[in-house]
Write an enzyme that holds these catalytic residues in place. Structure first.
Site, short mmCIF file in Angstrom:
data_model
loop_
_atom_site.label_atom_id
_atom_site.label_comp_id
_atom_site.label_asym_id
_atom_site.label_seq_id
_atom_site.Cartn_x
_atom_site.Cartn_y
_atom_site.Cartn_z
N GLU A 23 0.85 -0.55 -5.11
CA GLU A 23 -0.10 0.53 -5.33
C GLU A 23 0.75 1.81 -5.43
OE1 GLU A 23 -3.46 3.36 -3.44
OE2 GLU A 23 -1.88 2.46 -2.26
N ASP A 78 0.82 -1.21 0.00
CA ASP A 78 0.00 0.00 0.00
C ASP A 78 0.86 1.25 0.00
OD1 ASP A 78 -2.69 1.31 0.49
OD2 ASP A 78 -1.60 1.99 2.27
#
Length: 735
Positions: A466, A413
């Site tokens: 991401e 993330d």
């Protein structure tokens, strides 16, 4: 019971023990050499008497109380040089067992590996169930090891010592670790660490940074866990051949707590890992997805963070069950032929006092300067990616999920926030790197090392970034200068295509480049096309709510868009609820609105998604060559006036072909001609306007004969009837 406590009898060591200021208890407790000879010394506050017994329990001697606060000694220690146990008598209780301070040399086993392999961190640190030999007697218990180099003292506290920091002070090692083996402890025991900073001030009780299981609020206690207990049944899955780049990957992104809820005596509750193993996995299999991606599963204190503020990177959250329950979920997924990816969050961590923040009284895990160590958007600390111990800690936390939990991949993330010092910072709020730039070389180095370690230890694994910027080489090998990820989320495609779909069809012709531009850079990375939770929260509405028009046009737009996504090069990711055209924005405290499936427009989207998933897996043209130029050919990307695009997908060897034609207006078009690669009969294998999907059913033909009429630089062409707001897939069935 013989009372041995002498009133006001004192010993100089006790002041330190009482104040928990001993950093080398191995030199003071247990079998100790003194100027007067060897003694056995035991520290048990509130004890009435203490006896030393042989390991077999046949010989015993009472210890002398040398300090009324609980210090006992036995001068004839040579009688127990090969090992001993203690019997401690209190006013209303008696405890008998092996003295933790009888183990002073062999307990260091494995610590030398910490500098050699990140994998060893979760094998050595934390609370490990172990057995050590004492006079040839195997003694089982738990060895506690925690890293706190700047603490002046550390104690392990828990159910076994009344959470009293005086009872079990730990031994400081030269490298900053603290260690203690406590015999007879078993899995299930709760514990924490009590630390004092370098000035002797006591800190908040800390959960184990390498804890494997933890309680929820209010205790947040760590729990000893036996990782050898679970018996896996996924060997066939582990032995399978994996080629992620050239295999289908349709990912169902799930927030466990709000996928589906059950009603119990306390109200509505989330499903457990084992309940999800039955319900979620069967649903995913029925829908045809190949992968499940779980939003962060590592332990976290606040429900509202959705797991993106973790404090326990080595433990699956206990909200939904035990570590073995989570393993069961993964095991069942594998037996059903479904891979599992988890979100892994190491860009930042929360400031909760029981966590990593100023762990030993200093910024042990975080950058000290807030211009590097504090993320104002998320009110959280940023890891010091340049500190070697932090780097090993983080990489170890990634490896354990593959090793102990058999996950198939991790999605990292907020990578962009790691790569740049000035991420979400104004001028003057960040410090440039040594070259005056904004790249965080330390984070870049860490991410490269992470991917090298993951793929070296687990060659079948996948890592996904991401990453929302144009940083080059995110999914390229480290030996070519890349970060080494297997895949990267295509945030550009997501943003542009949703912007396009949000336009009134009347004006889409002015935004035509937003639906075609992604192919300009498609081969720069190994992309995943994400329609994730980020697009349906914080006032953004649902995916359906982004679509313009009346009720029919909204769902028609969504159906066409979904089919366009499945035909576009790149692996697929859809957040839960998208597959049923969820009306409301995602609410982590609620559940997907499953009841809307009774309505035709939502059931139609459900059926279409199911059909697309199965079709996607059946057609090599849709997945084999996502990242090779020969896998995609434009037929026509220039019909902006009518908002129509047409392209061809091909398998790696070119033997499997599929045509995709999308009409992004509510107008119908008769005799719409497109060039085709070969002569033959072209069959419609998917029509998003089909009545079974709540479409208009405008298209009456299912096959179209090619004509020897050149079009779009091809020798043959077909004439189509294009339905409104629809996407068609066609394949040649006769040549």
């Amino acid at each position: 019971m013989t009372k041995t406590i002498a009133t006001l009898q004192t010993h100089p060591l006790v002041a330190q023990l009482e104040a928990v200021q001993v950093d080398h208890p191995f030199s003071e407790l247990g079998y100790v050499e003194t100027a007067q000879g060897p003694v056995i010394r035991a520290w048990y506050p509130h004890a009435v008497s203490v006896w030393v017994l042989s390991l077999e329990g046949q010989h015993s001697q009472q210890m002398q109380c040398v300090d009324y606060r609980g210090l006992f000694e036995l001068s004839s220690a040579q009688d127990f040089v090969d090992g001993y146990q203690l019997r401690v008598e209190y006013s209303q209780d008696t405890w008998q067992g092996i003295d933790p301070y009888a183990f002073k040399q062999n307990v260091y086993q494995g610590l030398e590996q910490l500098d050699k392999s990140p994998k060893s961190w979760y094998q050595v640190l934390g609370a490990q169930l172990m057995s050590f030999s004492l006079a040839d007697h195997p003694i089982s218990g738990v060895r506690f090891v925690v890293y706190a180099p700047n603490a002046s003292s550390v104690s392990v506290i828990g159910d076994f010592n009344f959470w009293d920091g005086r009872r079990h002070p730990m031994e400081r090692c030269l490298d900053g670790h603290w260690i203690l083996f406590v015999p007879d402890l078993k899995a299930g025991i709760r514990y924490k660490y009590e630390l004092k900073d370098r000035f002797g001030a006591q800190l908040a009780h800390k959960a184990d940074p390498v804890g494997f299981y933890a309680e929820q609020y209010p205790s947040f206690a760590s729990v000893v866990w036996d990782h050898n207990h679970y018996q896996w049944h996924d060997q066939n899955w582990q032995d399978r051949e994996v080629d992620s780049l050239h295999q289908p990957m349709s990912i169902y992104e799930v927030h466990i707590g709000s996928w589906k809820r059950k009603h119990n005596s306390f109200g509505w509750a989330s499903l457990s890992y084992r309940e999800l193993a039955d319900e979620l996995i069967s649903y995913v299999k029925k829908m045809g997805y190949t992968h499940i991606e779980l939003m962060p599963i590592a332990e976290y204190p606040f429900d509202g963070s959705w797991g993106y503020q973790p404090v326990g990177l080595f433990a699956p959250t206990s909200r939904y069950g035990t570590p073995d329950d989570f393993k069961y979920f993964i095991d069942c997924a594998h037996q059903a032929g479904i891979a599992v990816i988890i979100d892994w969050v190491v860009a930042h961590f929360p400031a909760d006092s029981h966590g990593l923040a100023r762990f030993d009284g200093t910024p042990l895990y975080e950058y000290e300067d807030p211009r590097r160590g504090w993320h104002k958007d998320w009110n959280s600390y940023i890891y010091d990616f340049g500190r070697e111990t932090v780097r090993r800690f983080l990489i170890s936390s990634a490896l354990i999920w593959f090793d102990y939990y058999h996950v198939d991949g991790i999605r990292v993330d907020a990578v962009a926030s790691m790569l740049y010092w000035d991420y979400s910072r104004e001028e003057g709020e960040w410090i440039p790197n040594i070259n005056g730039g904004n790249e965080n070389y330390e984070a870049i180095s860490l991410l490269k090392w992470l991917n090298e370690e993951v793929y070296r230890e687990f060659p079948k694994a996948i890592t996904v970034a991401e990453e929302s910027t144009a940083f080059a080489g995110v999914s390229r090998p480290t030996y070519t200068g890349g970060l080494g990820f297997g895949f990267k989320w295509n945030m550009g495609w997501m943003h542009d295509s949703l912007e396009y779909m949000a336009q009134d069809p009347l004006f889409r012709k002015y935004h035509h480049d937003e639906i075609t531009f992604s192919m300009v850079y498609n081969y720069d990375e190994n992309f995943v096309l994400p329609l994730s939770h980020d697009e349906v929260v914080h006032g953004k509405g649902s995916l359906l709510g982004k679509m313009p028009g009346d009720e029919w046009q909204q769902v028609a737009n969504l159906r066409a868009y979904t089919a366009f996504m499945y035909a576009h090069p790149g692996k697929k990711l859809n957040f839960m609820g998208n597959e049923i055209a969820q009306v409301s924005e995602w609410n982590h405290d609620g559940s997907i609105d499953w009841d809307i499936l009774q309505y035709e427009r939502h059931h139609g989207q459900y059926l279409l998604t199911q059909r697309l998933n199965h079709l996607y897996r059946e057609q090599p043209a849709l997945y084999e060559a996502d990242y090779e130029h020969q896998g995609f050919h434009w037929i026509d990307y220039g019909d902006w006036e009518r908002s129509i695009i047409a392209f061809e997908r091909l398998s790696l060897d070119g033997s499997d072909r599929l045509l995709c034609v999308c009409n992004f207006t509510p107008s119908t078009y008769e005799n719409y001609r497109i060039g085709v690669p070969e002569a033959g009969t072209y069959q419609v294998i998917l029509n998003t306007d089909d009545q079974q999907y709540w479409g208009s059913g405008y298209l009456s033909l299912s096959c179209f004969e090619s004509q020897n009429k050149p079009w779009h630089n091809r020798a043959h062409s077909i004439s189509l009837s294009l339905p409104p707001l629809a996407c068609l897939y066609l394949k040649v069935v006769e040549v």
